[in-house]
Design a protein around this motif. Sequence first.
Motif, PDB file in Angstrom:
ATOM      1  N   GLY A 192      45.431  43.583  44.596  1.00  0.00           N
ATOM      2  CA  GLY A 192      46.439  44.627  44.604  1.00  0.00           C
ATOM      3  C   GLY A 192      47.827  44.519  45.187  1.00  0.00           C
ATOM      4  N   ILE A 193      48.752  45.440  45.136  1.00  0.00           N
ATOM      5  CA  ILE A 193      49.897  45.576  45.346  1.00  0.00           C
ATOM      6  C   ILE A 193      50.268  46.910  45.868  1.00  0.00           C
ATOM      7  CG2 ILE A 193      52.432  45.190  44.880  1.00  0.00           C
ATOM      8  CD1 ILE A 193      51.546  43.225  42.743  1.00  0.00           C
ATOM      9  N   ASP A 194      50.956  46.907  47.028  1.00  0.00           N
ATOM     10  CA  ASP A 194      51.420  48.217  47.428  1.00  0.00           C
ATOM     11  C   ASP A 194      52.161  49.024  46.437  1.00  0.00           C
ATOM     12  OD1 ASP A 194      50.750  47.429  50.165  1.00  0.00           O
ATOM     13  OD2 ASP A 194      52.607  47.123  50.962  1.00  0.00           O
ATOM     14  N   GLY A 195      51.546  50.229  46.234  1.00  0.00           N
ATOM     15  CA  GLY A 195      52.252  51.200  45.223  1.00  0.00           C
ATOM     16  C   GLY A 195      51.883  51.016  43.856  1.00  0.00           C
ATOM     17  N   LEU A 196      51.084  49.846  43.730  1.00  0.00           N
ATOM     18  CA  LEU A 196      50.749  49.573  42.255  1.00  0.00           C
ATOM     19  C   LEU A 196      49.084  49.422  41.981  1.00  0.00           C
ATOM     20  CD1 LEU A 196      53.236  46.862  41.649  1.00  0.00           C
ATOM     21  CD2 LEU A 196      53.364  49.251  40.683  1.00  0.00           C
ATOM     22  N   GLY A 197      48.481  50.079  42.956  1.00  0.00           N
ATOM     23  CA  GLY A 197      47.038  50.278  42.686  1.00  0.00           C
ATOM     24  C   GLY A 197      46.423  48.847  42.939  1.00  0.00           C
ATOM     25  N   SER A 198      45.076  48.602  42.418  1.00  0.00           N
ATOM     26  CA  SER A 198      44.217  47.503  42.596  1.00  0.00           C
ATOM     27  C   SER A 198      43.438  47.484  41.288  1.00  0.00           C
ATOM     28  CB  SER A 198      43.366  47.698  43.573  1.00  0.00           C
ATOM     29  OG  SER A 198      42.250  48.572  43.763  1.00  0.00           O
ATOM     30  N   SER A 199      42.866  46.251  41.072  1.00  0.00           N
ATOM     31  CA  SER A 199      42.187  45.868  40.008  1.00  0.00           C
ATOM     32  C   SER A 199      40.760  44.932  40.303  1.00  0.00           C
ATOM     33  CB  SER A 199      42.886  45.277  38.737  1.00  0.00           C
ATOM     34  OG  SER A 199      43.418  44.272  39.203  1.00  0.00           O
ATOM     35  N   THR A 200      40.144  45.212  39.593  1.00  0.00           N
ATOM     36  CA  THR A 200      38.766  44.299  39.830  1.00  0.00           C
ATOM     37  C   THR A 200      38.284  43.548  38.640  1.00  0.00           C
ATOM     38  OG1 THR A 200      38.106  45.635  41.545  1.00  0.00           O
ATOM     39  CG2 THR A 200      36.335  44.232  40.637  1.00  0.00           C
ATOM     40  N   GLN A 201      38.077  42.090  38.627  1.00  0.00           N
ATOM     41  CA  GLN A 201      37.531  41.619  37.357  1.00  0.00           C
ATOM     42  C   GLN A 201      36.504  40.547  37.874  1.00  0.00           C
ATOM     43  OE1 GLN A 201      41.426  40.133  37.915  1.00  0.00           O
ATOM     44  NE2 GLN A 201      41.781  42.317  37.430  1.00  0.00           N
ATOM     45  N   THR A 202      35.294  40.558  36.961  1.00  0.00           N
ATOM     46  CA  THR A 202      34.154  39.783  37.213  1.00  0.00           C
ATOM     47  C   THR A 202      34.230  38.726  36.155  1.00  0.00           C
ATOM     48  OG1 THR A 202      32.663  41.900  37.793  1.00  0.00           O
ATOM     49  CG2 THR A 202      31.604  39.845  37.243  1.00  0.00           C
ATOM     50  N   ALA A 203      34.039  37.511  36.839  1.00  0.00           N
ATOM     51  CA  ALA A 203      34.077  36.353  35.917  1.00  0.00           C
ATOM     52  C   ALA A 203      32.717  36.173  35.064  1.00  0.00           C
ATOM     53  CB  ALA A 203      34.233  35.266  36.587  1.00  0.00           C
ATOM     54  N   LYS A 204      32.845  35.674  33.725  1.00  0.00           N
ATOM     55  CA  LYS A 204      31.727  35.496  33.189  1.00  0.00           C
ATOM     56  C   LYS A 204      31.918  34.271  32.129  1.00  0.00           C
ATOM     57  CE  LYS A 204      32.459  38.493  29.013  1.00  0.00           C
ATOM     58  NZ  LYS A 204      32.031  39.588  28.150  1.00  0.00           N
ATOM     59  N   ALA A 205      30.764  33.646  31.888  1.00  0.00           N
ATOM     60  CA  ALA A 205      30.950  32.228  31.057  1.00  0.00           C
ATOM     61  C   ALA A 205      31.266  32.710  29.537  1.00  0.00           C
ATOM     62  CB  ALA A 205      29.853  31.420  30.994  1.00  0.00           C
ATOM     63  N   TYR A 206      32.280  31.688  28.810  1.00  0.00           N
ATOM     64  CA  TYR A 206      32.494  31.937  27.677  1.00  0.00           C
ATOM     65  C   TYR A 206      31.090  32.075  26.652  1.00  0.00           C
ATOM     66  CZ  TYR A 206      34.273  31.086  22.876  1.00  0.00           C
ATOM     67  OH  TYR A 206      34.452  30.951  21.533  1.00  0.00           O
ATOM     68  N   GLY A 207      31.003  32.975  25.880  1.00  0.00           N
ATOM     69  CA  GLY A 207      29.901  33.373  25.293  1.00  0.00           C
ATOM     70  C   GLY A 207      28.697  34.050  25.867  1.00  0.00           C
ATOM     71  N   GLN A 208      29.029  34.306  26.969  1.00  0.00           N
ATOM     72  CA  GLN A 208      27.903  35.261  27.703  1.00  0.00           C
ATOM     73  C   GLN A 208      27.894  36.454  27.351  1.00  0.00           C
ATOM     74  OE1 GLN A 208      28.184  34.671  32.107  1.00  0.00           O
ATOM     75  NE2 GLN A 208      27.253  36.727  32.404  1.00  0.00           N
TER      76      GLN A 208
END
Length: 285
Positions: free
Chosen positions: A269-285
């Motif tokens: 996240g960044i002040d004033g720009l919100g936040s995000s979340t990513q979950t990693a997965k394997a290619y082809g999963q």
Amino acid sequence: MKLIRFGEEGKEKPGVQTEDGKWLDVSAFGQDYNEDFFGGDGLARLTDWLKENGSNCPEVSKETRLGAPLRRPSKMVCVGLNYAKHAAEGGMAVPKEPVLFFKATSAIVGPNDDLVIPKNSEKTDWEVELAIVIGKKASYVSKEQALDHVAGYVLHNDYSERAFQLEREGQWVKGKSCDTFAPLGPFIATPDEIKDPHALRLWLKLNGKMMQDSSTSDFIFDIPTQISYISQFMTLLPGDVISTGTPFGVGLGLKPPTYLKPGDVVELGIDGLGSSTQTAKAYGQ
């Protein structure tokens, strides 16, 4: 103003996030957030349109997927090694002028979409960054005029495959451009929303542990310098994205180095720009 795009991948619609946090569908405005929008005084036109029509805009459920908050731009230019401690952790000298590289726009995804670890990847890494959206065509722009060309600011995770980037022949672009390596959003904030882009805290957590925690006050090259410098070598078009570099705390710099594996959760996240979340997965999963 905060611009969002929402809906299924490839079918996103334009919206806005209101001051009280609601998401509104502004499809009836009739234009997506692309080069024509940013270059055609779209922000001002949308502001005026909302005054007359905002109360009639459908509210969007917060369960809806967010896409990248702009349609694929003509280019995504990144500034490398723009924090001194990050250069040091990578074993690289502090640059005397901005280090530039491209990131393929096909890497752009929504802020909370999965990160796909590329096929044959060994060293997929994270990088929280402040990104700039260009609002007006810029060529040979002075530092004094540079901020006049900014449409807004957005959160970016500049994912990097370090083996592709640093251990294979050629330029960094191979390690920066894999699919899903450029989640943007949740929203683009217009400049009036950000009091000082050079005093923003930015942070990143891996599986709940803080890995990066710094401020844009540590830039080596400030935003006007970056825009002016890049515009000496190429024309920046409305909607183009400039990513301004990452602070220390990336996996490459840890002892021992740490890289992403399937199931890892990255929050940033960044002040004033919100936040995000990513979950990693394997290619082809």
